[in-house]
Motif scaffolding. Structure first.
Motif, PDB file in Angstrom:
ATOM      1  N   VAL A  77       5.748  13.878  15.015  1.00 17.85           N
ATOM      2  CA  VAL A  77       5.018  12.630  15.283  1.00 17.85           C
ATOM      3  C   VAL A  77       5.726  11.438  14.653  1.00 17.85           C
ATOM      4  CG1 VAL A  77       2.795  11.429  15.079  1.00 17.85           C
ATOM      5  CG2 VAL A  77       2.842  13.919  15.237  1.00 17.85           C
ATOM      6  N   LYS A  78       5.751  10.324  15.382  1.00 16.93           N
ATOM      7  CA  LYS A  78       6.284   9.069  14.845  1.00 16.93           C
ATOM      8  C   LYS A  78       5.347   7.933  15.239  1.00 16.93           C
ATOM      9  CE  LYS A  78      10.776   7.929  15.045  1.00 16.93           C
ATOM     10  NZ  LYS A  78      12.071   7.426  15.613  1.00 16.93           N
ATOM     11  N   GLY A  79       5.113   7.006  14.313  1.00 19.14           N
ATOM     12  CA  GLY A  79       4.268   5.853  14.608  1.00 19.14           C
ATOM     13  C   GLY A  79       3.817   5.150  13.343  1.00 19.14           C
ATOM     14  N   ARG A  80       3.121   4.048  13.488  1.00 17.75           N
ATOM     15  CA  ARG A  80       2.713   3.236  12.341  1.00 17.75           C
ATOM     16  C   ARG A  80       1.626   3.898  11.502  1.00 17.75           C
ATOM     17  NH1 ARG A  80       0.870  -2.505  13.254  1.00 17.75           N
ATOM     18  NH2 ARG A  80       1.487  -2.732  11.067  1.00 17.75           N
ATOM     19  N   THR A  81       0.953   4.906  12.049  1.00 22.91           N
ATOM     20  CA  THR A  81      -0.089   5.584  11.276  1.00 22.91           C
ATOM     21  C   THR A  81       0.470   6.704  10.402  1.00 22.91           C
ATOM     22  OG1 THR A  81      -0.560   7.117  13.097  1.00 22.91           O
ATOM     23  CG2 THR A  81      -1.874   5.096  13.007  1.00 22.91           C
ATOM     24  N   VAL A  82       1.744   7.023  10.547  1.00 21.87           N
ATOM     25  CA  VAL A  82       2.352   8.093   9.752  1.00 21.87           C
ATOM     26  C   VAL A  82       2.587   7.598   8.320  1.00 21.87           C
ATOM     27  CG1 VAL A  82       4.379   9.583   9.481  1.00 21.87           C
ATOM     28  CG2 VAL A  82       3.425   9.164  11.759  1.00 21.87           C
ATOM     29  N   MET A  83       2.359   8.487   7.356  1.00 19.18           N
ATOM     30  CA  MET A  83       2.458   8.146   5.942  1.00 19.18           C
ATOM     31  C   MET A  83       3.810   7.538   5.571  1.00 19.18           C
ATOM     32  SD  MET A  83       3.256  11.673   3.876  1.00 19.18           S
ATOM     33  CE  MET A  83       4.806  12.542   4.148  1.00 19.18           C
ATOM     34  N   LYS A  84       3.804   6.829   4.439  1.00 22.23           N
ATOM     35  CA  LYS A  84       5.046   6.300   3.889  1.00 22.23           C
ATOM     36  C   LYS A  84       5.855   7.408   3.228  1.00 22.23           C
ATOM     37  CE  LYS A  84       6.836   3.100   0.400  1.00 22.23           C
ATOM     38  NZ  LYS A  84       6.485   2.218  -0.742  1.00 22.23           N
ATOM     39  N   GLU A  85       5.180   8.253   2.427  1.00 19.75           N
ATOM     40  CA  GLU A  85       5.871   9.271   1.644  1.00 19.75           C
ATOM     41  C   GLU A  85       4.855  10.169   0.953  1.00 19.75           C
ATOM     42  OE1 GLU A  85       7.966   6.960  -1.241  1.00 19.75           O
ATOM     43  OE2 GLU A  85       6.130   6.179  -2.152  1.00 19.75           O
ATOM     44  N   TYR A  86       5.347  11.249   0.343  1.00 18.18           N
ATOM     45  CA  TYR A  86       4.570  12.017  -0.622  1.00 18.18           C
ATOM     46  C   TYR A  86       4.822  11.395  -1.993  1.00 18.18           C
ATOM     47  CZ  TYR A  86       3.723  15.696   2.837  1.00 18.18           C
ATOM     48  OH  TYR A  86       3.315  16.407   3.944  1.00 18.18           O
ATOM     49  N   TYR A  87       3.742  11.114  -2.692  1.00 16.75           N
ATOM     50  CA  TYR A  87       3.824  10.377  -3.950  1.00 16.75           C
ATOM     51  C   TYR A  87       4.693  11.092  -4.985  1.00 16.75           C
ATOM     52  CZ  TYR A  87       2.066   7.548  -7.872  1.00 16.75           C
ATOM     53  OH  TYR A  87       1.959   6.712  -8.956  1.00 16.75           O
ATOM     54  N   LYS A  88       5.741  10.396  -5.426  1.00 15.75           N
ATOM     55  CA  LYS A  88       6.652  10.892  -6.464  1.00 15.75           C
ATOM     56  C   LYS A  88       7.286  12.241  -6.126  1.00 15.75           C
ATOM     57  CE  LYS A  88       3.928  10.496 -10.110  1.00 15.75           C
ATOM     58  NZ  LYS A  88       3.411  10.318 -11.495  1.00 15.75           N
ATOM     59  N   LYS A  89       7.422  12.534  -4.832  1.00 15.15           N
ATOM     60  CA  LYS A  89       8.050  13.785  -4.398  1.00 15.15           C
ATOM     61  C   LYS A  89       9.089  13.474  -3.317  1.00 15.15           C
ATOM     62  CE  LYS A  89       4.125  16.848  -5.419  1.00 15.15           C
ATOM     63  NZ  LYS A  89       4.700  17.412  -6.631  1.00 15.15           N
ATOM     64  N   PRO A  90      10.209  12.867  -3.703  1.00 11.16           N
ATOM     65  CA  PRO A  90      11.221  12.485  -2.703  1.00 11.16           C
ATOM     66  C   PRO A  90      11.800  13.659  -1.927  1.00 11.16           C
ATOM     67  CG  PRO A  90      12.076  12.241  -4.956  1.00 11.16           C
ATOM     68  CD  PRO A  90      10.605  12.478  -5.067  1.00 11.16           C
ATOM     69  N   GLN A  91      11.970  14.800  -2.578  1.00 12.00           N
ATOM     70  CA  GLN A  91      12.529  15.958  -1.874  1.00 12.00           C
ATOM     71  C   GLN A  91      11.561  16.484  -0.822  1.00 12.00           C
ATOM     72  OE1 GLN A  91      13.569  18.627  -5.119  1.00 12.00           O
ATOM     73  NE2 GLN A  91      15.696  17.912  -5.095  1.00 12.00           N
ATOM     74  N   GLU A  92      10.259  16.543  -1.185  1.00 10.57           N
ATOM     75  CA  GLU A  92       9.240  16.974  -0.219  1.00 10.57           C
ATOM     76  C   GLU A  92       9.163  15.981   0.944  1.00 10.57           C
ATOM     77  OE1 GLU A  92       7.482  19.646  -0.098  1.00 10.57           O
ATOM     78  OE2 GLU A  92       7.742  20.549  -2.066  1.00 10.57           O
ATOM     79  N   THR A  93       9.297  14.698   0.627  1.00 14.35           N
ATOM     80  CA  THR A  93       9.262  13.667   1.671  1.00 14.35           C
ATOM     81  C   THR A  93      10.436  13.841   2.627  1.00 14.35           C
ATOM     82  OG1 THR A  93       8.200  12.096   0.166  1.00 14.35           O
ATOM     83  CG2 THR A  93       9.272  11.185   2.125  1.00 14.35           C
TER      84      THR A  93
END
Length: 603
Positions: free
Chosen positions: A420-436
């Protein structure tokens, strides 16, 4: 229509709706529902915001809310948004360990708590924490710990901010709001590892408003929404914010156990829910039909058949039903169906979104047939809820609807994963860059973890959670959710956990519907001094086995449950077997019931 940042949404709506009711909540002392107007709601939010500024809350600071649904919950969230602070919801059922993890991970200094249970757990965490500084208590009946000198009741808290310095500070912050500010961090249930904080921006919620306006044109400010699911759940949170955007009235149900009573008192026109609610409705109606005889049984059966033809064979395809069917449907809709809906409390229903887990086609067809305006959808916390939902016409029963406007969805050819791609998709997982990084493809699509397919261009059919797929020792892949959904259609089965990973055949742990099984046992003169003896009774197990075989008739032989064990106690959140959204933690269940599972595989 204008789409407002959450910091200004309520205040903009208050200028339009003024003294109209926006919130209803049950006062247990007076034993009646009380109302809050838009103007008063806006005023209370500003008082909460001033108090937060006075307490030293900074912009983009994380503010925790650990409570069941209460009107103070919304005041706290929107008060935080006015300060450009971040809301971090925690499920009201969370354990001290879960609270401690989120407090530490999100560095929460201020935590709003609901009732005694949440206060006790939070105070325990605070006593051992270098992070958590203050608790603010919603319920004035909560008894504080004798040594607690820092906690404050909500009513006293919001009275502390009415001074010029705090008012100016909040005013300046409101003028500097940005769509790219973080609105909330919602922690996942952690079924396959430690919880991850999903970072959602204000722009994501503003996009939710826009695309739902396009998809759901029936809704208006005249609607009355029942706030049923926890506000810590993205489905309820996004839906509640959307109803505020539309100018609706929201009735807040604090105790989930009281929902049936609340619905009958409020008679909502809209309510989001999960399949479990409708499964109970279906089972109740089926029991009524099964106990009916003669003309009444025929009437029930014919009305459902008539409704299915009218709504699914014709209306759903934009076709005009034959005159005879229209006349019969008009009669049944104003008699049988209306009585059924009045018993539940949904006779004024306009729209009932349902998501969170699969709903069987059998139950879905029944609900559509009796003219309950149910729409099935699909989404995740990471997508700010809705990715797909039923369109007004031409929805496919076995699907989760069509892709929402403004979203791109495609299928990974390697494993059929929905992307999925779009403006409703999250920015990131908090403080988890590798998971993001792992969660996104190189071209920016979010990996949902769900397998599916796209039909007719934009209709999505779910297959299975990829991480849930089992592979038997015979090399066959098993989709446990699909099997569980089929078997759970049976009125004697409440919960089921299918076992199939690296074993030679599929088995299951089953929590029966104890009331239904006990009633059946009494009707068949089966004595059971204890529940353990009931679930171990040979005749009871033979009856359940027969019904399971009927439910899974459509499955391939290697997919069918060959052996099962009836459990004397249900899976619970308290025992760690269910997530806060009532999903089974398969790993926990497999470990806890290892001896029972092993016994099912003894030759």
């Amino acid at each position: 229509m204008s789409y407002y940042h959450l910091a200004e949404l309520v205040h903009k709506r208050a200028t339009k709706y003024k003294s109209r009711t926006v919130l209803k909540y049950r006062d247990n002392v007076q034993n009646k529902w009380l109302s809050i107007s838009w103007n008063r709601f806006s005023e209370y939010i500003m008082k909460t915001a001033w108090a937060m500024a006075e307490a030293g809350v900074e912009t983009q600071e994380n503010i925790g809310i650990y409570s069941q649904n209460m009107y103070q919950y919304l005041l706290s969230e929107f008060g935080a948004y006015a300060n450009r602070a971040v809301s971090v919801p925690i499920y009201a059922t969370a354990s001290p360990q879960q609270v401690e993890y989120i407090v530490n991970d999100a560095q929460i200094h201020t935590l709003f708590v609901g009732e005694q249970f949440q206060y006790n757990n939070a105070h325990k965490v605070q006593m051992q924490s270098d992070v958590l500084k203050r608790l603010i208590i919603f319920d004035p009946k909560v008894k504080k710990h004798p040594e607690d000198t820092t906690s404050i009741y909500f009513d006293d808290f919001i009275a502390s901010g009415e001074n010029s310095d705090s008012m100016v500070k909040v005013s300046v912050r409101l003028k500097s709001i940005r769509e790219t500010d973080i609105a909330c961090i919602i922690y996942t249930s952690g079924t396959t590892g430690e919880p991850k904080g999903v970072v959602l921006l204000h722009s994501s919620f503003m996009e939710v408003f826009r695309i739902h306006d396009e998809r759901l044109p029936k809704l208006s400010s005249k609607d009355l929404s029942m706030n049923f699911l926890p506000l810590a759940h993205i489905f309820e949170k996004a839906w509640t914010y959307y109803t505020l955007h539309k100018g609706m009235t929201i009735a807040i149900n604090t105790d989930a156990k009281e929902i049936q009573k609340s619905i009958k008192q409020i008679r909502p026109t809209v309510m989001c829910s999960v399949p479990r609610f409708w499964e109970k409705v279906y089972q109740g109606v089926n029991e009524k039909i099964d106990s009916s005889k003669g003309i009444m049984r025929w009437l029930y059966t014919d009305s459902i058949k008539t409704g299915r033809i009218h709504n699914l064979d014709y209306k759903n395809h934009g076709l005009r039903p034959p005159l005879g069917n229209r006349l019969k449907f008009f009669f049944y809709n104003n008699t049988v169906f209306r009585i059924l809906k009045m018993v539940i409390g949904i006779e004024k229903g306009v729209l009932f979104p349902c998501a969170g887990s699969p709903l069987s086609d059998t139950i879905n067809i029944f609900l559509q047939s009796v003219n309950i305006p149910l729409i099935i959808g699909y989404g995740l916390t990471e997508t700010t809820a809705t990715v797909t939902c039923y369109p007004d016409r031409n929805f496919m029963l076995s699907s989760v609807g069509t892709v929402m406007p403004g979203l791109e969805v495609k299928i990974d050819p390697e494993n059929n994963e929905i992307l999925v791609k779009g403006r409703t998709v999250m920015k990131e997982y908090y403080k988890k860059p590798q998971e993001t990084d792992k969660a996104f493809t190189e071209d920016g699509f979010f990996r949902t973890g769900d397998a599916g397919e796209i039909l007719n261009g934009n209709t999505i059919v779910l297959k299975e959670r990829i991480k849930d797929l089992f592979k038997t020792s015979n090399g066959k892949y098993i989709a446990p959710q699909a099997i569980e959904t089929l078997i759970a259609n049976d009125k004697f089965i409440d919960m089921i956990s299918v076992i199939g990973d690296d074993v030679k055949f599929v088995s299951a742990l089953i929590v029966p519907d104890y009331d239904a099984v006990e009633k059946w046992a009494k009707e068949h003169d089966i004595e059971y001094p204890t529940r353990e003896e009931l679930v171990n009774d040979r005749i009871v197990n033979t009856m359940i086995a027969t019904r399971i075989e009927m439910q899974q008739a459509s499955l391939a032989p290697y997919e069918k449950v060959k052996r099962f064990t009836l459990l004397p106690e249900p899976f619970t959140m308290e025992n760690g077997e269910l997530t806060n959204t009532l999903k089974i933690k398969r790993k926990v269940v497999a470990e806890r019931y290892k001896d029972i599972i092993d016994k099912m595989y003894e030759d």
